[in-house]
Design an enzyme around this catalytic site. Structure first.
Site, PDB file in Angstrom:
ATOM      1  N   LYS A   1     -38.482  -2.754  23.558  1.00 53.76           N
ATOM      2  CA  LYS A   1     -38.761  -3.105  24.916  1.00 53.76           C
ATOM      3  C   LYS A   1     -37.051  -3.129  25.631  1.00 53.76           C
ATOM      4  O   LYS A   1     -36.876  -2.724  26.702  1.00 53.76           O
ATOM      5  CB  LYS A   1     -39.062  -4.315  25.194  1.00 53.76           C
ATOM      6  CG  LYS A   1     -40.910  -4.230  24.796  1.00 53.76           C
ATOM      7  CD  LYS A   1     -41.362  -3.356  25.911  1.00 53.76           C
ATOM      8  CE  LYS A   1     -42.831  -2.967  25.648  1.00 53.76           C
ATOM      9  NZ  LYS A   1     -43.276  -1.712  26.601  1.00 53.76           N
TER      10      LYS A   1
ATOM     11  N   GLY B   1     -51.875   6.134  28.721  1.00 51.47           N
ATOM     12  CA  GLY B   1     -52.334   4.995  28.057  1.00 51.47           C
ATOM     13  C   GLY B   1     -53.405   4.370  29.056  1.00 51.47           C
ATOM     14  O   GLY B   1     -53.534   3.335  29.112  1.00 51.47           O
TER      15      GLY B   1
ATOM     16  N   ASP C   1     -50.467  12.686  24.997  1.00 53.10           N
ATOM     17  CA  ASP C   1     -49.777  11.811  23.948  1.00 53.10           C
ATOM     18  C   ASP C   1     -48.388  11.985  24.131  1.00 53.10           C
ATOM     19  O   ASP C   1     -47.582  12.972  24.392  1.00 53.10           O
ATOM     20  CB  ASP C   1     -49.958  12.555  22.764  1.00 53.10           C
ATOM     21  CG  ASP C   1     -49.427  12.088  21.336  1.00 53.10           C
ATOM     22  OD1 ASP C   1     -48.667  11.085  21.421  1.00 53.10           O
ATOM     23  OD2 ASP C   1     -49.884  12.121  20.421  1.00 53.10           O
TER      24      ASP C   1
ATOM     25  N   TYR D   1     -41.047  -4.794  18.368  1.00 56.40           N
ATOM     26  CA  TYR D   1     -41.493  -4.614  19.643  1.00 56.40           C
ATOM     27  C   TYR D   1     -40.459  -4.733  20.766  1.00 56.40           C
ATOM     28  O   TYR D   1     -40.248  -4.358  21.631  1.00 56.40           O
ATOM     29  CB  TYR D   1     -42.879  -5.513  19.896  1.00 56.40           C
ATOM     30  CG  TYR D   1     -43.356  -5.479  21.240  1.00 56.40           C
ATOM     31  CD1 TYR D   1     -44.008  -4.223  21.806  1.00 56.40           C
ATOM     32  CD2 TYR D   1     -43.396  -6.570  22.013  1.00 56.40           C
ATOM     33  CE1 TYR D   1     -44.734  -4.517  22.944  1.00 56.40           C
ATOM     34  CE2 TYR D   1     -44.007  -6.577  23.544  1.00 56.40           C
ATOM     35  CZ  TYR D   1     -44.587  -5.587  23.763  1.00 56.40           C
ATOM     36  OH  TYR D   1     -45.466  -5.652  24.932  1.00 56.40           O
TER      37      TYR D   1
ATOM     38  N   GLY E   1     -56.226   1.755  27.763  1.00 54.58           N
ATOM     39  CA  GLY E   1     -55.663   0.405  26.988  1.00 54.58           C
ATOM     40  C   GLY E   1     -55.894  -0.640  28.277  1.00 54.58           C
ATOM     41  O   GLY E   1     -56.564  -0.663  29.354  1.00 54.58           O
ATOM     42  N   GLN E   2     -55.392  -1.903  27.730  1.00 55.97           N
ATOM     43  CA  GLN E   2     -55.798  -3.079  28.504  1.00 55.97           C
ATOM     44  C   GLN E   2     -55.170  -2.992  29.835  1.00 55.97           C
ATOM     45  O   GLN E   2     -56.046  -3.257  30.946  1.00 55.97           O
ATOM     46  CB  GLN E   2     -55.263  -4.097  27.720  1.00 55.97           C
ATOM     47  CG  GLN E   2     -55.764  -5.723  28.510  1.00 55.97           C
ATOM     48  CD  GLN E   2     -54.580  -6.896  28.201  1.00 55.97           C
ATOM     49  OE1 GLN E   2     -53.464  -6.627  27.799  1.00 55.97           O
ATOM     50  NE2 GLN E   2     -54.893  -7.885  28.444  1.00 55.97           N
TER      51      GLN E   2
HETATM   52  C1  AKB Z   1     -47.837  -9.071  23.230  1.00 56.11           C
HETATM   53  O1  AKB Z   1     -48.191 -10.224  22.990  1.00 56.11           O
HETATM   54  O2  AKB Z   1     -47.419  -8.282  22.497  1.00 56.11           O
HETATM   55  C2  AKB Z   1     -47.702  -8.543  24.722  1.00 56.11           C
HETATM   56  C3  AKB Z   1     -46.415  -8.843  25.312  1.00 56.11           C
HETATM   57  C4  AKB Z   1     -46.351 -10.097  25.852  1.00 56.11           C
HETATM   58  O3  AKB Z   1     -45.837  -8.107  25.725  1.00 56.11           O
HETATM   59  N1  AKB Z   1     -48.985  -9.071  25.324  1.00 56.11           N
END
Ligand code: AKB
Length: 319
Positions: A147, A8, A54, A143, A11-12
């Site tokens: 995590k 990655g 990937d 998400y 990415g940012q």
């Molecule tokens: C998001 O906003 O999804 C991310 C994070 C805080 O994990 N920047």
């Protein structure tokens, strides 16, 4: 001598972490891993090797690890929170199946792995102020689910197989180099671009919504510092709370107006992002990271704002 793969890398976080690792460990080989369509360019391409990496292609990853004798992987492949709500199956595939591929390769080849967690690993039942290191983690976003599972799976590979997995729970990250894509905290980056360009900013997060935030140099420093920390001091591994500042939209707008008084803002609250933001901590307690590997941030809201505006003016050619 270290041989590092950054998955990655365009990415940012990856675009800046790859360059920092190449600068700060010049005797190392730092491979910029990318997926087709997000190829490295400019200095990232020219300053070291790059390879298609990937996370869903285990054989391809194993080949890179063997070819470059990789001993450390920074696994930054992820869909951010708002995008993951739109594409939950893809988020699971990248974040979970991808992580399993990386951990299996790490187990077989003795590689250390950093896979970040996030404030997104917490949920509505989590204590919101001074969120402890070890507490309730029942997120409601895909998400967040990935995590928490990332933290558990990474710890599982450490305890069962001795894989050197370590990570931090990143706050919203603010930077001027590469834009984030589809996160809940993105507003705190985008408002700087609007302010420097002299454009009105439309804020998707309601006033009064506090979230932890961090300037990118501190986040990069944390990732490298943790991977270099003395393992005998680590009581935790996946993942450490790290914190530097917490604010709600009106506070960051007021700070920017100290330097760009003309900043105009209107609110158009996005219900998906707002629900996620409300469920996340207001401010995390990072005392375990401070005790176990001497974590300490450098930037506060003021020094970050000065640096962001200076660098965005250079980048955007604005006054
Ligand atoms: C998001 O906003 O999804 C991310 C994070 C805080 O994990 N920047």
């Amino acid at each position: 001598m270290k041989n590092i793969l950054v998955v990655g890398s365009t990415g940012q976080i990856g675009s800046e972490l790859t360059m920092k690792l190449r600068r700060e460990i010049p005797q190392s080989t730092v491979v910029a891993g990318y997926i087709p369509g997000a190829e490295p360019k400019g200095a990232l391409l020219e300053s070291g090797p790059s390879a298609i990496a990937d996370v869903r292609d285990a054989a391809g990853l194993a080949e890179i690890v063997t070819r470059y004798k990789i001993d450390t992987i920074y696994n930054l492949a992820a869909l951010l929170s708002a995008v993951a709500e739109r594409k939950p199956l893809l988020a699971w595939d990248i974040q979970m199946n991808g992580l399993l591929n990386i951990l299996e390769i790490a187990r077989e080849k003795g590689v250390a792995v950093f896979t970040p967690s996030s404030i997104g690993s917490f949920g509505p039942e989590t204590p919101h102020v001074g969120t402890p290191q070890d507490t309730i983690q029942r997120p409601r976003s895909m998400y967040g689910v990935t995590k928490v599972a990332t933290e558990l799976l990474s710890d599982y590979y450490f305890h069962k197989y001795g894989v050197d997995t370590r990570s931090v729970r990143f706050p919203g990250l603010i930077s001027y180099t590469t834009l984030p894509g589809g996160g809940t905290t993105d507003y705190a980056v985008e408002v700087y671009y609007s302010a420097v360009k002299g454009e009105e900013f439309t804020c998707p997060i309601a006033p009064g919504t506090y979230m932890d935030m961090m300037y990118m140099p501190d986040a990069l420093h944390a990732a490298i510092m943790l991977m270099e920390a003395d393992p005998s001091r680590l009581k935790h591994r996946n993942s450490f709370n790290i914190a530097s500042m917490s604010f709600e939209p009106e506070q960051i707008f007021a700070k920017i107006r100290e330097y760009i008084p003309s900043l105009q803002v209107r609110y158009e609250v996005d219900p998906v992002r707002q629900a996620i933001a409300t469920s996340w901590p207001d401010s995390m307690d990072d005392s375990c990271a401070r005790e176990e590997w001497d974590w300490k941030p450098t930037y506060d809201m003021d020094s970050m704002t000065v640096d962001m505006i200076k660098n965005l003016r250079l980048k955007l050619g604005a006054q």
